[in-house]
Scaffold this motif. Structure first.
Motif, PDB file in Angstrom:
ATOM      1  N   ALA A  81       5.460   4.251  11.425  1.00  0.00           N
ATOM      2  CA  ALA A  81       5.377   3.134  12.367  1.00  0.00           C
ATOM      3  C   ALA A  81       6.496   2.141  12.064  1.00  0.00           C
ATOM      4  N   THR A  82       7.221   1.744  13.087  1.00  0.00           N
ATOM      5  CA  THR A  82       8.341   0.833  12.892  1.00  0.00           C
ATOM      6  C   THR A  82       7.887  -0.588  12.599  1.00  0.00           C
ATOM      7  N   ALA A  83       6.627  -0.904  12.908  1.00  0.00           N
ATOM      8  CA  ALA A  83       6.047  -2.214  12.612  1.00  0.00           C
ATOM      9  C   ALA A  83       4.530  -2.077  12.689  1.00  0.00           C
ATOM     10  N   ALA A  84       3.824  -3.082  12.184  1.00  0.00           N
ATOM     11  CA  ALA A  84       2.364  -3.073  12.259  1.00  0.00           C
ATOM     12  C   ALA A  84       1.924  -3.189  13.718  1.00  0.00           C
ATOM     13  N   GLY A  85       0.777  -2.638  14.032  1.00  0.00           N
ATOM     14  CA  GLY A  85       0.275  -2.732  15.393  1.00  0.00           C
ATOM     15  C   GLY A  85      -0.963  -1.886  15.615  1.00  0.00           C
ATOM     16  N   THR A  86      -1.246  -1.619  16.878  1.00  0.00           N
ATOM     17  CA  THR A  86      -2.401  -0.823  17.284  1.00  0.00           C
ATOM     18  C   THR A  86      -1.916   0.368  18.096  1.00  0.00           C
ATOM     19  N   VAL A  87      -2.412   1.545  17.774  1.00  0.00           N
ATOM     20  CA  VAL A  87      -2.029   2.741  18.537  1.00  0.00           C
ATOM     21  C   VAL A  87      -2.616   2.611  19.941  1.00  0.00           C
ATOM     22  N   ARG A  88      -1.733   2.509  20.917  1.00  0.00           N
ATOM     23  CA  ARG A  88      -2.176   2.346  22.310  1.00  0.00           C
ATOM     24  C   ARG A  88      -2.718   3.661  22.857  1.00  0.00           C
ATOM     25  N   ASP A  89      -1.949   4.731  22.692  1.00  0.00           N
ATOM     26  CA  ASP A  89      -2.396   6.048  23.137  1.00  0.00           C
ATOM     27  C   ASP A  89      -1.552   7.117  22.459  1.00  0.00           C
ATOM     28  N   ILE A  90      -2.027   8.353  22.532  1.00  0.00           N
ATOM     29  CA  ILE A  90      -1.353   9.477  21.892  1.00  0.00           C
ATOM     30  C   ILE A  90      -1.424  10.691  22.817  1.00  0.00           C
ATOM     31  N   LYS A  91      -0.616  11.685  22.500  1.00  0.00           N
ATOM     32  CA  LYS A  91      -0.751  13.002  23.109  1.00  0.00           C
ATOM     33  C   LYS A  91      -0.739  14.050  22.006  1.00  0.00           C
ATOM     34  N   THR A  92      -1.636  15.014  22.087  1.00  0.00           N
ATOM     35  CA  THR A  92      -1.693  16.099  21.115  1.00  0.00           C
ATOM     36  C   THR A  92      -1.790  17.436  21.852  1.00  0.00           C
ATOM     37  N   ASN A  93      -1.816  18.494  21.085  1.00  0.00           N
ATOM     38  CA  ASN A  93      -1.962  19.860  21.632  1.00  0.00           C
ATOM     39  C   ASN A  93      -0.816  20.276  22.544  1.00  0.00           C
ATOM     40  N   SER A  94       0.356  19.661  22.360  1.00  0.00           N
ATOM     41  CA  SER A  94       1.535  20.097  23.097  1.00  0.00           C
ATOM     42  C   SER A  94       2.193  21.243  22.341  1.00  0.00           C
ATOM     43  N   TYR A  95       3.209  21.819  22.947  1.00  0.00           N
ATOM     44  CA  TYR A  95       3.886  22.991  22.394  1.00  0.00           C
ATOM     45  C   TYR A  95       5.317  22.995  22.921  1.00  0.00           C
TER      46      TYR A  95
END
Length: 322
Positions: A81-95
């Motif tokens: 993480a480039t700075a402190a914060g809150t994870v807004r959203d993510i994407k997983t299971n890509s290829y």
């Protein structure tokens, strides 16, 4: 948004001596007019997200819609993480080749999107693996993922963006430079992991790699020179284990190469261990025999580096040793 890097080739990132669990590598920058002096002190609270070679730039003439910088390195290179914060959203299971968009528009595969103070947002794309969850609080320099080549990508790299406000991008290289950080080069806050080693390297680290590769059944000349033949042997090892076969030994390839060792073991894995111990101040005969003398050298190394002193060479001892 990022597609494939404009340059697929990676420059060699040589290994350096490090302290407990400190990631190493050397980023290669590209001259940009107006960047602050790299001698400027880093601003507290901000971190370089990863280390590697800068490839495709922000809104370059050939890719005006590219809203970030690409930083290339071997698969599995840690991303922070480039700075402190809150994870807004993510994407997983890509290829690799996935055409679905991530949290921001574009085919960046597995990705993380973080909210920071003062309206800033950061974005990390093409990850091999996401290591945080939506809504999670993260600190500056916290590990958020591993570099990969998911989505529209021709090789492992991080696609990194900075926005303020959201969907209003800015050049992340200039943004970090204004805070005394050289994207891809400055050591990330709290960095961990193995170094990335590739063609052009020479010395004890390539020699260790050659012993480890040979111990895993792949033919290679043990000469301490990471040339085309060594790279071909590494690619053969990577292909045989379903890894991204780029011929570079990065964090994922290292963890596939090393195995736990203890007194009584023998062979090329032990020769690799003895070579690394000698580089750290031991005076061992590189004979492939893990006897009492090698055990004492391991215990001495563990004691000097604040590790559990048990004479066993597991993942943590290996990672500090290399």
């Amino acid at each position: 948004m990022c597609d494939a890097p404009e340059t697929a080739g990676l420059s060699h990132l040589p290994a350096r001596r490090r302290t407990l669990l400190t990631a190493l590598g050397v980023g290669v920058g590209i001259g940009v007019v107006g960047l602050p002096s790299p001698a400027m002190a880093a601003v507290a609270g901000w971190s370089n997200p990863t280390r590697g070679t800068l490839t495709s730039g922000y809104k370059s003439p050939s890719r005006p819609g590219h809203l970030g910088w690409d930083v290339a390195n071997s698969q599995g290179t840690p991303v922070y993480a480039t700075a402190a914060g809150t994870v807004r959203d993510i994407k997983t299971n890509s290829y690799p080749g996935d055409t679905a968009s991530g949290p921001l528009g574009g085919r960046t595969g597995n990705s993380v999107h973080i909210n920071h103070a003062d309206g800033y947002f950061s974005y990390y794309g093409h990850l091999h693996r996401v290591l945080v969850s939506a809504g999670q609080q993260v600190s500056c320099g916290q590990l958020v993922g591993l570099m990969g080549t998911t989505g529209n990508s021709t090789g492992p790299h991080l696609h990194f963006e900075i926005h303020n406000p959201r969907l209003t991008s800015m050049d992340p290289r200039v943004f970090l430079a204004n805070r005394g950080i050289t994207l891809g080069s400055t050591a990330p806050v709290g960095s961990t992991g193995y170094p990335s080693v590739g063609q052009g390297a020479s010395g004890w680290v390539p020699r260790v790699i050659q012993y480890l590769v040979r111990a895993r059944g792949v033919s290679v000349v043990v000469d301490g020179v990471y040339g085309p033949g060594c790279a071909a042997s590494v690619r053969s090892f990577q292909s045989g284990r379903g890894l991204y076969a780029d011929g570079m030994v990065g964090p994922i390839t290292w963890t596939a190469l090393v195995l736990p060792l203890r007194e009584g073991n023998s062979g090329d894995l032990v020769r690799g261990l003895q070579t690394a111990l000698n580089a750290r101040g031991a005076s061992l005969l590189v004979d492939g025999g893990f006897g009492a003398v090698t055990t004492n050298a391991v215990r001495s190394f563990q004691s000097r580096n604040g590790l559990v002193v048990d004479g066993l060479v597991g993942p943590v001892t290996w990672s500090v040793l290399i």
